[in-house]
Motif scaffolding. Structure first.
Motif, PDB file in Angstrom:
ATOM      1  N   GLY A 125      -0.822   0.341  -6.476  1.00 54.00           N
ATOM      2  CA  GLY A 125      -0.045   1.347  -7.172  1.00 54.00           C
ATOM      3  C   GLY A 125       0.593   0.853  -8.454  1.00 54.00           C
ATOM      4  O   GLY A 125       1.582   1.441  -8.919  1.00 54.00           O
ATOM      5  N   GLU A 140       1.340   0.285 -12.386  1.00 53.16           N
ATOM      6  CA  GLU A 140       1.274   1.241 -13.496  1.00 53.16           C
ATOM      7  C   GLU A 140      -0.035   1.122 -14.269  1.00 53.16           C
ATOM      8  O   GLU A 140      -0.544   2.118 -14.800  1.00 53.16           O
ATOM      9  CB  GLU A 140       2.479   1.039 -14.408  1.00 53.16           C
ATOM     10  CG  GLU A 140       3.796   1.426 -13.751  1.00 53.16           C
ATOM     11  CD  GLU A 140       4.970   1.374 -14.699  1.00 53.16           C
ATOM     12  OE1 GLU A 140       4.748   1.161 -15.919  1.00 53.16           O
ATOM     13  OE2 GLU A 140       6.113   1.563 -14.241  1.00 53.16           O
ATOM     14  N   ASP A 141      -0.559  -0.076 -14.343  1.00 52.43           N
ATOM     15  CA  ASP A 141      -1.899  -0.288 -14.895  1.00 52.43           C
ATOM     16  C   ASP A 141      -2.826  -0.493 -13.700  1.00 52.43           C
ATOM     17  O   ASP A 141      -2.939  -1.600 -13.172  1.00 52.43           O
ATOM     18  CB  ASP A 141      -1.910  -1.520 -15.802  1.00 52.43           C
ATOM     19  CG  ASP A 141      -3.276  -1.750 -16.445  1.00 52.43           C
ATOM     20  OD1 ASP A 141      -4.121  -0.838 -16.376  1.00 52.43           O
ATOM     21  OD2 ASP A 141      -3.491  -2.850 -16.996  1.00 52.43           O
ATOM     22  N   PRO A 142      -3.501   0.562 -13.232  1.00 49.85           N
ATOM     23  CA  PRO A 142      -4.226   0.508 -11.951  1.00 49.85           C
ATOM     24  C   PRO A 142      -5.313  -0.563 -11.937  1.00 49.85           C
ATOM     25  O   PRO A 142      -6.091  -0.687 -12.889  1.00 49.85           O
ATOM     26  CB  PRO A 142      -4.829   1.914 -11.832  1.00 49.85           C
ATOM     27  CG  PRO A 142      -4.012   2.763 -12.745  1.00 49.85           C
ATOM     28  CD  PRO A 142      -3.601   1.874 -13.879  1.00 49.85           C
ATOM     29  N   GLY A 188       7.464   4.126  -5.283  1.00 47.85           N
ATOM     30  CA  GLY A 188       6.948   4.329  -6.627  1.00 47.85           C
ATOM     31  C   GLY A 188       5.462   4.012  -6.709  1.00 47.85           C
ATOM     32  O   GLY A 188       4.688   4.726  -7.354  1.00 47.85           O
ATOM     33  N   ALA A 189       5.050   2.931  -6.032  1.00 48.19           N
ATOM     34  CA  ALA A 189       3.632   2.553  -6.033  1.00 48.19           C
ATOM     35  C   ALA A 189       2.784   3.609  -5.335  1.00 48.19           C
ATOM     36  O   ALA A 189       1.703   3.976  -5.820  1.00 48.19           O
ATOM     37  CB  ALA A 189       3.458   1.194  -5.359  1.00 48.19           C
ATOM     38  N   GLU A 242       3.246   6.752  -5.094  1.00 48.36           N
ATOM     39  CA  GLU A 242       3.091   7.931  -5.949  1.00 48.36           C
ATOM     40  C   GLU A 242       1.979   7.754  -6.972  1.00 48.36           C
ATOM     41  O   GLU A 242       1.370   8.742  -7.408  1.00 48.36           O
ATOM     42  CB  GLU A 242       4.409   8.229  -6.671  1.00 48.36           C
ATOM     43  CG  GLU A 242       5.506   8.754  -5.768  1.00 48.36           C
ATOM     44  CD  GLU A 242       6.780   9.046  -6.534  1.00 48.36           C
ATOM     45  OE1 GLU A 242       6.961   8.452  -7.633  1.00 48.36           O
ATOM     46  OE2 GLU A 242       7.582   9.868  -6.057  1.00 48.36           O
ATOM     47  N   ARG A 243       1.693   6.514  -7.338  1.00 45.59           N
ATOM     48  CA  ARG A 243       0.695   6.261  -8.378  1.00 45.59           C
ATOM     49  C   ARG A 243      -0.707   6.026  -7.831  1.00 45.59           C
ATOM     50  O   ARG A 243      -1.675   5.994  -8.603  1.00 45.59           O
ATOM     51  CB  ARG A 243       1.134   5.060  -9.220  1.00 45.59           C
ATOM     52  CG  ARG A 243       2.363   5.319 -10.076  1.00 45.59           C
ATOM     53  CD  ARG A 243       2.645   4.154 -11.017  1.00 45.59           C
ATOM     54  NE  ARG A 243       3.117   2.985 -10.296  1.00 45.59           N
ATOM     55  CZ  ARG A 243       4.396   2.695 -10.082  1.00 45.59           C
ATOM     56  NH1 ARG A 243       5.344   3.520 -10.529  1.00 45.59           N
ATOM     57  NH2 ARG A 243       4.756   1.602  -9.439  1.00 45.59           N
ATOM     58  N   ILE A 244      -0.852   5.850  -6.542  1.00 47.86           N
ATOM     59  CA  ILE A 244      -2.177   5.591  -5.975  1.00 47.86           C
ATOM     60  C   ILE A 244      -2.931   6.912  -5.851  1.00 47.86           C
ATOM     61  O   ILE A 244      -2.518   7.814  -5.115  1.00 47.86           O
ATOM     62  CB  ILE A 244      -2.069   4.909  -4.596  1.00 47.86           C
ATOM     63  CG1 ILE A 244      -1.395   3.537  -4.738  1.00 47.86           C
ATOM     64  CG2 ILE A 244      -3.463   4.749  -3.968  1.00 47.86           C
ATOM     65  CD1 ILE A 244      -1.130   2.842  -3.402  1.00 47.86           C
ATOM     66  N   ASP A 245      -4.053   7.032  -6.558  1.00 44.31           N
ATOM     67  CA  ASP A 245      -4.802   8.289  -6.518  1.00 44.31           C
ATOM     68  C   ASP A 245      -6.242   8.114  -6.033  1.00 44.31           C
ATOM     69  O   ASP A 245      -7.097   8.966  -6.261  1.00 44.31           O
ATOM     70  CB  ASP A 245      -4.789   8.960  -7.893  1.00 44.31           C
ATOM     71  CG  ASP A 245      -5.469   8.115  -8.973  1.00 44.31           C
ATOM     72  OD1 ASP A 245      -5.929   6.996  -8.648  1.00 44.31           O
ATOM     73  OD2 ASP A 245      -5.543   8.584 -10.123  1.00 44.31           O
TER      74      ASP A 245
END
Length: 248
Positions: free
Chosen positions: A87, A89-91, A172-173, A175-178
């Protein structure tokens, strides 16, 4: 390009905890890398730091990504580290992710209690191994009984690793994992404490609870966990067939 699998072990143990999974993936013809985190296994004499742990995971993931889409799989502490890593910010180049036995936020009273219990065990004669052995004898099948200990137990790294986990921003991490993601927990796993919160933050993830299983889900029910690896691999190989999130 074939799916590549990267496995990240939990606290105190090592890459050897994944023997059943590595043998299964090898039989199916999938490339697999099981890392040893600093202070663990073949790196027992290294100092555990979060930075070096993330470097270790990243090195394995990026090497695997040169050969195909990467399925990242982490158990317990390895799962927590992998959530933070996946997660970012830079995947990183992760195509799918299994977070096993790690739906808990490692801070506050819970973390303090865990550290206190761990220090208490370390103070016992032989670090309480007589009790550990009894529990493992009673709960693990013969085929995986000695896998957790085969690389040695990282007693020296345990407390520093637990202490450093408190800085992770897991929510937070998440939320960013897609990418396709699965939470896999044993029914009686103590780290299910924030399970509902994790699934709320990552609603696209699938929650799979393995009945009659403890925290050591990979070793206690190896065939079930291997089947879940197969599910994840099939999803990455056939993304158009991916179904809506569901709870098992």
């Amino acid at each position: 390009m074939a799916v590549q699998v990267v496995l990240v072990h939990g606290i105190r143990t090592s890459a050897t905890m994944w023997r059943a999974q590595m043998e299964h993936l090898d039989r199916r013809g999938y490339a697999v890398t099981a890392v040893d985190l600093p202070g663990h296994g073949s790196r027992m004499h290294d100092v555990f730091t979060l930075d070096e742990a993330f470097v270790t995971i990243d090195r394995a993931v990026r090497a695997a990504a040169e050969r195909g889409p990467v399925l990242l799989v982490g158990h317990s502490m390895g799962g927590l580290l992998s959530i933070e890593y996946a997660g970012a910010e830079d995947p990183p180049p992760v195509a799918g992710f299994i977070a096993a036995a790690c739906t808990a936020i490692p801070r506050g009273v819970g973390l303090a209690t865990y550290r206190m219990l761990a220090r208490g065990f370390d103070a016992l004669p032989d670090r309480g191994m007589w009790l550990t052995d009894r529990v493992l004898d009673a709960t693990l099948p013969d085929e995986t009984r000695y896998d957790f200990a085969a690389g040695g137990y990282a007693y020296a790294a345990q407390d520093v690793a637990l202490r450093t986990l408190s800085v992770l921003d897991l929510l937070g991490a998440l939320e960013r994992i897609d990418v396709p993601m699965w939470f896999v927990n044993g029914q009686y796993d103590q780290l299910r404490v924030n399970e509902r919160l994790f699934t709320k933050i990552a609603p696209h993830a699938e929650l799979i609870v393995v009945p009659k299983t403890t925290h050591l889900v990979t070793a206690m029910r190896p065939r079930v966990f291997n089947a879940l690896l197969d599910l994840a691999i099939a999803t990455l190989e056939n993304p158009a067939s991916e179904q809506a999130p569901r709870t098992w």
